[in-house]
Design a protein around this motif. Structure first.
Motif, PDB file in Angstrom:
ATOM      1  N   TRP A  80      -8.791   7.789  -6.928  1.00 14.88           N
ATOM      2  CA  TRP A  80      -8.334   8.094  -6.002  1.00 14.88           C
ATOM      3  C   TRP A  80      -9.493   8.416  -5.095  1.00 14.88           C
ATOM      4  O   TRP A  80      -9.417   8.460  -3.612  1.00 14.88           O
ATOM      5  N   HIS A  81     -10.294   9.329  -5.415  1.00 12.12           N
ATOM      6  CA  HIS A  81     -11.146   9.747  -5.216  1.00 12.12           C
ATOM      7  C   HIS A  81     -12.680   9.156  -5.343  1.00 12.12           C
ATOM      8  O   HIS A  81     -13.935  10.075  -4.566  1.00 12.12           O
TER       9      HIS A  81
ATOM     10  N   GLN B  25       0.711  -1.163   0.108  1.00 13.65           N
ATOM     11  CA  GLN B  25      -0.386  -0.242  -0.131  1.00 13.65           C
ATOM     12  C   GLN B  25       1.141   1.588  -0.211  1.00 13.65           C
ATOM     13  O   GLN B  25       1.901   1.107   0.738  1.00 13.65           O
ATOM     14  N   THR B  26       0.010   2.150  -0.756  1.00 14.26           N
ATOM     15  CA  THR B  26       1.171   3.538  -0.630  1.00 14.26           C
ATOM     16  C   THR B  26       2.428   3.567  -1.091  1.00 14.26           C
ATOM     17  O   THR B  26       3.000   2.131  -2.022  1.00 14.26           O
TER      18      THR B  26
ATOM     19  N   PRO C  22     -14.267   2.866  -3.461  1.00 14.06           N
ATOM     20  CA  PRO C  22     -13.761   1.862  -3.672  1.00 14.06           C
ATOM     21  C   PRO C  22     -14.316   0.452  -3.003  1.00 14.06           C
ATOM     22  O   PRO C  22     -13.553  -0.674  -2.934  1.00 14.06           O
TER      23      PRO C  22
ATOM     24  N   LEU D 159      -5.716  -1.890  -4.773  1.00 12.68           N
ATOM     25  CA  LEU D 159      -6.139  -1.837  -4.064  1.00 12.68           C
ATOM     26  C   LEU D 159      -5.316  -3.057  -3.264  1.00 12.68           C
ATOM     27  O   LEU D 159      -6.743  -4.457  -3.503  1.00 12.68           O
TER      28      LEU D 159
ATOM     29  N   ASP E  90      -2.569   2.480  -8.300  1.00 18.14           N
ATOM     30  CA  ASP E  90      -3.798   1.822  -8.424  1.00 18.14           C
ATOM     31  C   ASP E  90      -4.932   0.410  -7.891  1.00 18.14           C
ATOM     32  O   ASP E  90      -5.840   0.670  -7.774  1.00 18.14           O
TER      33      ASP E  90
ATOM     34  N   GLN F  51      -4.638   9.256  -1.432  1.00 17.21           N
ATOM     35  CA  GLN F  51      -4.277   8.598  -0.871  1.00 17.21           C
ATOM     36  C   GLN F  51      -4.114   8.564   0.312  1.00 17.21           C
ATOM     37  O   GLN F  51      -4.667   7.832   1.121  1.00 17.21           O
TER      38      GLN F  51
ATOM     39  N   LYS G 201      -7.170   9.462   1.984  1.00 17.29           N
ATOM     40  CA  LYS G 201      -8.460   9.481   1.570  1.00 17.29           C
ATOM     41  C   LYS G 201      -8.739   8.197   2.045  1.00 17.29           C
ATOM     42  O   LYS G 201      -9.328   7.142   2.210  1.00 17.29           O
ATOM     43  N   LEU G 202      -7.924   7.292   1.006  1.00 12.73           N
ATOM     44  CA  LEU G 202      -7.889   5.803   0.988  1.00 12.73           C
ATOM     45  C   LEU G 202      -7.440   5.194   2.124  1.00 12.73           C
ATOM     46  O   LEU G 202      -7.783   3.616   2.721  1.00 12.73           O
ATOM     47  N   TYR G 203      -6.157   5.360   2.828  1.00 13.69           N
ATOM     48  CA  TYR G 203      -5.612   4.629   3.611  1.00 13.69           C
ATOM     49  C   TYR G 203      -5.528   5.240   4.854  1.00 13.69           C
ATOM     50  O   TYR G 203      -4.665   4.978   6.151  1.00 13.69           O
TER      51      TYR G 203
END
Length: 410
Positions: free
Chosen positions: A184-185, A79-80, A188, A93, A91, A404, A406-408
């Motif tokens: 990424w916005h 991740q990241t 998911p 996940l 991209d 990123q 926001k996702l993690y």
């Protein structure tokens, strides 16, 4: 007072621990013996960074998982720009699940804005003898409700509907999830797993507390570190170079099943070792837009780690890449920003990897590449090539970082 039996078992723990640390030293020596470590000082710090990351992965993949109540590890897998060994896709996940092939599980969730959802089943952790991929599942073949929700049963015995086969002969199976999210916005989706077979409360106590069992895990961790060093950090670089006839800056086809045990069979990949000076650039071109469900370009370092795609434009996906008016795609790898939309930033690295991923495609195009003088870019690119200003680039980088996070989270 200790018994002889206790001393023998404790000795097994100590021997496993000593073997693990001896393996770390062996792998340090193996990395330091490579030409890229010895000849290029720029690569050395990240070599030691890689050795430290391997140890974190060894804990997260081998020691940490509990078998009684499985979970999906989103934060401690790839991740990241934190866990990147093996060059994680910017991209994708990733999710890691560790299950007992004798039990039955329910995996449920919602697709959201995902373009691709894949799950691989391995009969153990890489590095162990005989470990291999025993199943590859694509959600495009599963039944999904109109609102994007789904439910999948995982078990050794066949089930009607969406079903993933487990092997009852393996009590520690690794499930590897890839889900592509090009914005990424975006949404998911959702994902969760639960064991639905009944077990006594103390069913896995030995796995948690038995000295011999923990010694076995430590030994598997050592094998995993050896695999990560030899197959990822050292041999992937060599594979890319050998596949191109020892030429740098030349992309060649390497399907996912060829690159490593963890490579995806659903992915046709083209890869190269790039090498550039300050006054040079690499133009990477495709004749036409790929027809894969998801595709992207990405740069990595020489140790098979992704370059910082959270804070730098070291990657571009099918949503971000600008297609020229003639229908061709042209990206530029250069140490200095050339002011074009399709710039791939090597983050100051004079050498590294170029990876083109192409998932669920009916063909396997390989991008052409040519090294040119940076000063010649203006005359070599089409007049209508999309340009960006420094302010536009700064805005794009801010959007990357926020996406990123926001996702993690941090």
């Amino acid at each position: 007072m200790t018994t002889a039996g206790t001393q023998v078992t404790a000795a097994a723990l100590r021997e496993a621990w000593q073997d693990y640390h001896a393996t770390l030293e062996d792998m340090r020596n193996a990395i330091e013996a490579t030409a890229r470590f010895q000849q290029t000082p720029q690569h050395r710090a990240k070599a030691y960074h890689t050795l430290m990351e391997m140890q974190a992965m060894a804990y997260n993949f081998v020691i940490a998982p509990r078998m009684s109540h499985p979970r999906i590890f989103f934060q401690s897998g790839w991740q990241t720009n934190i866990y990147t060994l093996g060059q994680n896709g910017q991209d994708l996940l990733y999710g890691l699940i560790f299950v007992d092939g004798r039990q039955t599980y329910r995996l449920k969730g919602r697709m959201g804005d995902l373009a691709v959802f894949l799950l691989q089943v391995q009969n153990g952790i890489f590095g162990e003898a005989g470990v291999k991929v025993v199943g590859n599942y694509d959600w495009a073949q599963f039944e999904i409700e109109k609102d994007g929700r789904f439910e999948v049963i995982l078990s050794a015995s066949e089930h009607a509907g969406n079903w993933i086969r487990l092997d009852p002969g393996f009590g520690y199976q690794f499930l590897h999830i890839r889900r592509s999210l090009t914005d990424w916005h975006g949404d998911p989706g959702e994902l969760d797993i639960e064991r639905i077979s009944e077990l006594p409360e103390d069913h896995y106590d030995a796995d948690e507390f038995d000295e011999a069992a923990i010694a076995g895990r430590i030994r598997r961790a050592a094998l995993f570190v050896r695999y990560l060093t030899q197959d990822f950090s050292i041999n992937l670089y060599n594979m890319y170079l050998n596949n191109a006839g020892r030429q740098k800056n030349v992309l060649t086809l390497l399907p996912g099943t060829v690159t490593s045990q963890v490579g995806s069979p659903s992915n046709n990949t083209a890869m190269a070792i790039f090498e550039l000076r300050d006054d040079e650039a690499l133009i990477v071109e495709l004749d036409e837009v790929p027809n894969g469900a998801y595709w992207s370009f990405q740069l990595g370092d020489v140790w098979s780690r992704s370059l910082d795609f959270m804070n730098r434009q070291s990657s571009l996906n099918d949503r971000e890449t600008v297609v020229d008016a003639d229908g061709r795609i042209r990206c530029v790898v250069a140490l200095t920003d050339p002011g074009i939309a399709n710039w791939l930033d090597p983050c100051g690295r004079i050498e590294g990897t170029v990876v083109f991923r192409n998932y669920r495609a009916s063909s396997a195009p390989v991008p052409a590449s040519r090294k040119v003088k940076f000063s010649d870019l203006e005359s070599l690119l089409p007049k209508d090539t999309r340009r960006v200003t420094p302010a536009q680039r700064k805005t794009a980088m801010q959007r990357r970082r926020l996406g990123q996070r926001k996702l993690y989270g941090e």
